[in-house]
Design a protein around this motif. Structure first.
Motif, PDB file in Angstrom:
ATOM      1  N   GLN A  15       0.807  -1.213   0.000  1.00  0.00           N
ATOM      2  CA  GLN A  15       0.000   0.000   0.000  1.00  0.00           C
ATOM      3  C   GLN A  15       0.846   1.272   0.000  1.00  0.00           C
ATOM      4  O   GLN A  15       0.573   2.210  -0.747  1.00  0.00           O
ATOM      5  CB  GLN A  15      -0.955  -0.014   1.193  1.00  0.00           C
ATOM      6  CG  GLN A  15      -2.007   1.065   1.145  1.00  0.00           C
ATOM      7  CD  GLN A  15      -2.954   1.005   2.318  1.00  0.00           C
ATOM      8  OE1 GLN A  15      -2.530   0.793   3.451  1.00  0.00           O
ATOM      9  NE2 GLN A  15      -4.239   1.185   2.060  1.00  0.00           N
ATOM     10  N   GLU A  16       1.874   1.328   0.825  1.00  0.00           N
ATOM     11  CA  GLU A  16       2.702   2.536   0.905  1.00  0.00           C
ATOM     12  C   GLU A  16       3.409   2.798  -0.418  1.00  0.00           C
ATOM     13  O   GLU A  16       3.499   3.951  -0.867  1.00  0.00           O
ATOM     14  CB  GLU A  16       3.708   2.434   2.056  1.00  0.00           C
ATOM     15  CG  GLU A  16       3.062   2.457   3.426  1.00  0.00           C
ATOM     16  CD  GLU A  16       2.158   3.673   3.652  1.00  0.00           C
ATOM     17  OE1 GLU A  16       2.551   4.802   3.282  1.00  0.00           O
ATOM     18  OE2 GLU A  16       1.050   3.500   4.198  1.00  0.00           O
ATOM     19  N   GLU A  33      -7.579   9.648   4.303  1.00  0.00           N
ATOM     20  CA  GLU A  33      -6.869   8.477   4.827  1.00  0.00           C
ATOM     21  C   GLU A  33      -7.601   8.058   6.090  1.00  0.00           C
ATOM     22  O   GLU A  33      -7.708   8.844   7.030  1.00  0.00           O
ATOM     23  CB  GLU A  33      -5.419   8.837   5.117  1.00  0.00           C
ATOM     24  CG  GLU A  33      -4.576   7.664   5.522  1.00  0.00           C
ATOM     25  CD  GLU A  33      -3.091   8.007   5.577  1.00  0.00           C
ATOM     26  OE1 GLU A  33      -2.406   7.398   6.406  1.00  0.00           O
ATOM     27  OE2 GLU A  33      -2.630   8.876   4.801  1.00  0.00           O
TER      28      GLU A  33
END
Length: 126
Positions: A15-16, A33
């Motif tokens: 994801q990052e 977020e």
């Protein structure tokens, strides 16, 4: 009755890394977020804060746990851009894998891939 498309959900292994690809490499902004639970979060990115449609990035592991029936394949997305040649040059200069620019009946198009080899396409706005 459906009024429009709000968000496309993109399921990724890292994801990052995916967030960095969309924000740093493609210039998208983070619209939101949210922590879902534990260490899992959803991150909504879009070309701009006022974009009508966005991409919400989820970790595949979370989806496997929370909704095992969901198809984890990458959706086929077609973006549009005013200056196709400038975007092509920018992405290529950043080392992003891009396919050739192809002329279609709808205009010029090329594809590009993220770090997980998910392919997306972009066409020149007419």
């Amino acid at each position: 009755m459906i009024d429009g498309l709000d968000s496309v959900m993109l399921y990724v292994d890292n994801q990052e890394q995916s967030i960095a690809f969309w924000t740093k490499d493609l210039g998208f902004v983070i619209k939101s977020e949210d922590i879902i639970y534990d260490d899992y979060k959803s991150v909504e990115v879009a070309p701009s804060l006022d974009s009508e449609t966005s991409i919400t990035i989820f970790d595949k592991e979370f989806i496997r746990e929370a909704s095992p029936e969901v198809n984890l394949e990458t959706p086929s997305l077609m973006f549009r851009v005013q200056d196709l040649d400038a975007l092509y040059a920018d992405l290529s200069n950043k080392g992003i894998r891009c396919g050739d620019i192809v002329k279609t009946p709808d205009g010029r198009v090329f594809n590009f891939s993220d770090d997980e080899d998910n392919y997306f396409a972009v066409k020149e706005a007419g």
